[in-house]
Design an enzyme around this catalytic site. Sequence first.
Site, PDB file in Angstrom:
ATOM      1  N   LYS A  56     -14.090 -18.252 -27.774  1.00  0.00           N
ATOM      2  CA  LYS A  56     -14.572 -18.648 -29.094  1.00  0.00           C
ATOM      3  C   LYS A  56     -13.752 -19.822 -29.624  1.00  0.00           C
ATOM      4  O   LYS A  56     -14.304 -20.837 -29.975  1.00  0.00           O
ATOM      5  CB  LYS A  56     -14.592 -17.464 -30.047  1.00  0.00           C
ATOM      6  N   TRP A  90     -18.288  -5.666 -33.661  1.00  0.00           N
ATOM      7  CA  TRP A  90     -17.319  -5.606 -32.559  1.00  0.00           C
ATOM      8  C   TRP A  90     -16.364  -4.432 -32.677  1.00  0.00           C
ATOM      9  O   TRP A  90     -16.005  -3.820 -31.674  1.00  0.00           O
ATOM     10  CB  TRP A  90     -16.580  -6.944 -32.399  1.00  0.00           C
ATOM     11  N   ASP A  98      -7.616  -7.327 -32.686  1.00  0.00           N
ATOM     12  CA  ASP A  98      -8.519  -8.187 -31.914  1.00  0.00           C
ATOM     13  C   ASP A  98      -8.744  -9.458 -32.732  1.00  0.00           C
ATOM     14  O   ASP A  98      -9.353  -9.413 -33.802  1.00  0.00           O
ATOM     15  CB  ASP A  98      -9.843  -7.430 -31.682  1.00  0.00           C
TER      16      ASP A  98
HETATM   17  C1  PLP Z   1     -17.163 -11.841 -28.854  1.00  0.00           C
HETATM   18  C2  PLP Z   1     -16.202 -10.773 -29.264  1.00  0.00           C
HETATM   19  C3  PLP Z   1     -15.841  -9.706 -28.395  1.00  0.00           C
HETATM   20  C4  PLP Z   1     -16.439  -9.544 -26.998  1.00  0.00           C
HETATM   21  O1  PLP Z   1     -15.627 -10.172 -26.084  1.00  0.00           O
HETATM   22  P1  PLP Z   1     -15.885 -10.213 -24.498  1.00  0.00           P
HETATM   23  O2  PLP Z   1     -14.854 -11.180 -24.034  1.00  0.00           O
HETATM   24  O3  PLP Z   1     -17.283 -10.674 -24.281  1.00  0.00           O
HETATM   25  O4  PLP Z   1     -15.642  -8.856 -23.983  1.00  0.00           O
HETATM   26  C5  PLP Z   1     -14.894  -8.813 -28.845  1.00  0.00           C
HETATM   27  N1  PLP Z   1     -14.326  -8.916 -30.061  1.00  0.00           N
HETATM   28  C6  PLP Z   1     -14.660  -9.901 -30.921  1.00  0.00           C
HETATM   29  C7  PLP Z   1     -14.001  -9.976 -32.258  1.00  0.00           C
HETATM   30  C8  PLP Z   1     -15.594 -10.858 -30.545  1.00  0.00           C
HETATM   31  O5  PLP Z   1     -15.920 -11.847 -31.399  1.00  0.00           O
END
Ligand code: PLP
Length: 365
Positions: free
Chosen positions: A200, A106, A176
């Site tokens: 998530k 990511w 993030d």
């Molecule tokens: C799943 C994930 C993403 C992608 O997110 P979207 O909402 O699909 O754009 C980005 N960063 C991390 C850490 C993730 O686990």
Amino acid sequence: MSNPRNRLNFSGGPGALPESVLQQLQTAIQCEPDTGLSLLGISHRSDWFAAVVQETEDNIRHLLGVDRDHHVLLLQGGATQQFSQIPMSLLRRDGPPADYLHTGYWSGKALPEARKEGPVRLLWSGAEHAFSRLPDDHELDYAADAPYLHYISNETVEGLQFHRLLGRDDVPRICDMSSDFLSRPIAADRYALIYAHAQKNIGPAGVTVVVLHAPLLDRLPAELPSFLDYRSQAAAHSNLNTPPVFAIYTVLLVTRWLRHDIGGLAKMAEINAGKAALLYRVLDEGADFYRPRAAVADRSQMNVVFNLPTPALERDFLASATAAGLSGLQGHRAIGGLRASLYNALTPDAVATLATLLHDFRRRH
Ligand SMILES: *Cc1c(COP(=O)(O)O)cnc(C)c1O
């Protein structure tokens, strides 16, 4: 009571939601009790929805232990939109580069988006270790003049998690936290911006939480599309255009569950640590057979990623798991193998079921 037909959801995302939240949603989709309307048809301009946003903002601030210096925004576009919105807001083409860590799949997606907007310095990359470990402090030489530092607290695909704060206090920290947001206490007041999509750990797809320290707003350029301008989103309490009412209401129910049923993030972290410890113990006891992917010190408590001796055995294991009512254990398509995601709402009982299956499968082979 859990529905016996429900499969246990170990998916990397979207993840499991608490049973009690699903029940409240089921009722609210038919008839939300306060309004007498279906949740799917309640106006985003209603007083009811303004109260939903207010309580969601307050719950998130309360859980993180931050005050009103921190805006809580409920945005669309997922974490991927933040990969661009952050550099659009804070990188200058003629200014010093932002510091980025490349620790896995990511962060590898975030980097090229930032480079489109301005200068970026790769502070550290785990590529030569096949993203099997995270950096130590002595490997990180932070720039004092960077407009910000960007990293990912939990690499969802590789199962790597930072168990400490990175960066320096005089450079805005941006993180993030999509796959470990509200899973453990953090020093939230030491971040300039935290972002996490809901799907998530804290809700369905459709909403992304941004927790932003107010002084950061003074650094934004004058001309940004309003939709991508944190100032206009903050001023409108995330109601600049039609927001995803269903997704936001679900996040509200999950934050209530965290506060009132679980009892806060320290309790949540204790439960999550217990779940992860059980699984890693079974994998370590079967070290002749199971191969956990991440360096021990950097193991994620959210995503347990491992291999079996051969791809054929991995396929056999997935078939046994499916037959036993467990779902979502295949690894991310980028790296294969197996991955058990243990997000907040996945119960300790579900993890115990998987642990037993792992134990028995090794004995059989
Ligand atoms: C799943 C994930 C993403 C992608 O997110 P979207 O909402 O699909 O754009 C980005 N960063 C991390 C850490 C993730 O686990």
